[in-house]
Design a protein around this motif. Sequence first.
Motif, PDB file in Angstrom:
ATOM      1  N   GLN A  89       0.829  -1.203   0.000  1.00  0.00           N
ATOM      2  CA  GLN A  89       0.000   0.000   0.000  1.00  0.00           C
ATOM      3  C   GLN A  89       0.869   1.260   0.000  1.00  0.00           C
ATOM      4  N   ASP A  90       0.295   2.324  -0.521  1.00  0.00           N
ATOM      5  CA  ASP A  90       0.982   3.615  -0.588  1.00  0.00           C
ATOM      6  C   ASP A  90       1.193   4.150   0.828  1.00  0.00           C
ATOM      7  N   LYS A  91       2.448   4.336   1.200  1.00  0.00           N
ATOM      8  CA  LYS A  91       2.762   4.774   2.566  1.00  0.00           C
ATOM      9  C   LYS A  91       2.301   6.202   2.830  1.00  0.00           C
ATOM     10  N   SER A  92       2.016   6.968   1.791  1.00  0.00           N
ATOM     11  CA  SER A  92       1.557   8.345   1.995  1.00  0.00           C
ATOM     12  C   SER A  92       0.099   8.403   2.453  1.00  0.00           C
ATOM     13  N   GLN A  93      -0.637   7.294   2.320  1.00  0.00           N
ATOM     14  CA  GLN A  93      -2.034   7.262   2.747  1.00  0.00           C
ATOM     15  C   GLN A  93      -2.132   7.078   4.255  1.00  0.00           C
ATOM     16  N   GLU A  94      -3.288   7.401   4.791  1.00  0.00           N
ATOM     17  CA  GLU A  94      -3.518   7.189   6.217  1.00  0.00           C
ATOM     18  C   GLU A  94      -3.478   5.704   6.539  1.00  0.00           C
ATOM     19  N   ARG A  99      -6.777   3.867   5.907  1.00  0.00           N
ATOM     20  CA  ARG A  99      -7.023   3.614   4.489  1.00  0.00           C
ATOM     21  C   ARG A  99      -6.205   2.432   3.985  1.00  0.00           C
ATOM     22  N   ARG A 100      -4.955   2.364   4.397  1.00  0.00           N
ATOM     23  CA  ARG A 100      -4.102   1.270   3.955  1.00  0.00           C
ATOM     24  C   ARG A 100      -4.631  -0.075   4.449  1.00  0.00           C
ATOM     25  N   GLN A 118      -7.859  -1.239   2.653  1.00  0.00           N
ATOM     26  CA  GLN A 118      -7.584  -1.778   1.323  1.00  0.00           C
ATOM     27  C   GLN A 118      -6.991  -3.180   1.379  1.00  0.00           C
ATOM     28  N   THR A 139     -11.825  -1.400  -3.310  1.00  0.00           N
ATOM     29  CA  THR A 139     -10.785  -1.542  -4.327  1.00  0.00           C
ATOM     30  C   THR A 139     -10.702  -2.987  -4.808  1.00  0.00           C
ATOM     31  N   GLN A 155      -9.953   1.470  -8.001  1.00  0.00           N
ATOM     32  CA  GLN A 155     -10.976   1.940  -7.066  1.00  0.00           C
ATOM     33  C   GLN A 155     -12.310   1.951  -7.813  1.00  0.00           C
TER      34      GLN A 155
END
Length: 776
Positions: A158-163, A166-167, A170, A205, A225
């Motif tokens: 998962q994108d580490k920039s997301q909360e 959220r990670r 998903q 997703t 998504q």
Amino acid sequence: MSAPCLLSVVALPSFTAKPSIARLQWSDDGQLFFAAKRKVHVLTPHHLGIASTGKVPHDDETTDTRLRWLRTVIDVQRKDICNWTDFTQEWATLSLGSVDYHVRAVACSPSGLTESGGCVAAVLTSNMDLTLWGAAKNAIHGEWVKIFEVTPFLVSMQDKSQEAIRRLLQAQIASVTWSGQARFGLSPAPCIDASLLVTGSRAGTLCFLRFDAKIGRLQHMKTLQVADTWLTHLSFSPWTVINSGFCESWLAYNSSDGSVGLVKLQFMGKFEESSPVLGSDYAIESSFGNPTNDIFATKDECGTTALNWVVSGDKVVLVRCRPGVIDLWSPPSSTAWSGSRSLYIPPQVITVGSSILQPVSGLAYFRQYDVLVIGLFDGTVRTIHNLFLNPEWDVNTATKLTGQLVSEGLRRIFVEIENEEITNADVNRTSGLISLDGFASVVLTQQSSQPDDMSVKNEGRQTTHFVAAQLCHTDQIQDTLLNELVHILTTANSDTGAAPIHLLRPIFLWLESFPELHFDILKALRSITWNPPTLRSLTPWLKDSGSDLRLRFRKSLKRDFYGCDGLLSLRLRLQVTEANCATLRSVTMKEECYETAHSICKLISDVMLRVLIRHLSAVTSVLSSSDMPFILRVIRRASQADSPPNTQREVHALLGLIGGSDPSCISRLENELDEAVSEPCPACKEPVNMETTARPACINGHTWDSCVVSSFIMATPFVRSCIGCKRKAFLPSSMRSTFKVENNWLPTIAQSWIVDELLEAVTRCLYCGNSFIVTI
């Protein structure tokens, strides 16, 4: 015989199961996966296509000898469950399914994804985590082991920039499915894995993954998504060939707000066919279309209970089930109708628990009658007739497959197998239902329940019955069986990777019941035209020997062995012929069957021999003296008088390539051919002539099995046995680490890189096409 009637019943420990069409799933290896509470039962029907590989369950476990099951289990333990609090303490990511976890669904991969050529089972739990399982040595009786944990992989990608919330959402899986192998319309079909494992998350997703058997890990392909709510159901349509090397499929998804959408997938395979060097490189270009939402006119927030594609040839219909309603959707030009239709479930009163609002627990489509059988959790059944023409409820009474009759028949079976007195207050709850043979019978689970009884009954005192039931009358099955055989033989495709015991299951289940059809079946096998496969011409290998050569050699052999529809057709005919031989009583007809089987074996052997000769001709520049014992055996075998002229011409060309232009060298090789078929006895060192009998023996009476792949004597326990015909072969050298063995178990004269790669390439029996098992 009247129908419905009982074929077999297996008593299993009870569990409280949520009804789901994903509770019972067939694999392409011909095994049925049954998701129980904390176990997945792997059941193999013990029919004519399965050789006796071990103990069959006792009569106190399996009732009625017409159909028995070979069993093993996947044991999902507490340690296999993900602890979400290890990643975050947020309340929104907690899972109540971890309190009393159970298996929610099983998704089976296509065959051929494991090192042994079997399937991978993706097991989804109530804790919303996913694990992959594969057979260690013996898929029928042996242990299934966990080979990969999907959930930590999804968290890490998962994108580490997301909360953090959220990670995690998903990575929390609410639904799972596995596509079939993509069909590229090429011949021979490339033996590559182009299937996709797809997960639907709490965050809405879709995650597309591919399993890499070489490293035992997943590869991330794409994340889309498609919704803001949970994705509760997923279903793949079959792959459709658009042009050579280009195919497409549809993924249907259902979100928790009641909407159903589609994602179009397109694969393009780019192969270097202009110059087919050994194992030509390939690349698959993937295209994921934009989601198409709300394909059904009605968006029902009451919840979808089932979502599945129904297939008949090149026609497809998407079925969505919700309380009291069955929704159907057909793409344009696929059937006689298109768009969406809704059929309201008609009422049936069988017990006090009967209700049209009960969730759907299973779907079974009978192609011969164009009937869709729908099982509900209350034990009742509905049937939609003329599904691909003009779907309606119970209009074709000539088939006697009406919902009321089937429901009453299954109720009689329930009363028959229960040990206690049954009243109208006892509901035969059905948590799963699936077709057994595609045209006559189903498999379902039944459990006794009393909805008006508020007392607590320990689950350990209850029993869940795994039932196989015949729905159609015997005379209907007899009229249909021959047509079903012809349909299988003429439509089977090698690129799907399905095992012959899976494709021929309808025939093996009923062949013994109709001895009057044996002559007609033998006649049909002879009458269907067989076109020999067009073999590839290979460009000679001009580089140095090394790992790249060995890998390409192996991949190219595997493609020609298992990617030809002509070879698959022969293997299917061979299995039907051998099963016919086993059931015949007439000596004359048995002899005819044996002659037919022998001629089919000879055709298969000739095709494989030509494949091997062409590959050996392409690598003559890198052959060494250690390779000559095996190569001389191949030359000797192909030079015999009964070999086809094409085979003899090609083997003479191979002899010329090996000997060069020196006549004396060629003459010396020809003189060594007689010695090539002799091998020292492992017990007394006396010579053993490998051409004398099926089980060669030395002068002292020591008899030995020979490897069906390499033809060398097998004086080692490290062998594998075909589950269909019992033919045996050496284990490939790559399995030394599995058994913690350092020494080579091949005979000294067989220790060649040619033999090593040949054994690696053969993942299924070369004659019947079924899987191998290891019994040590």
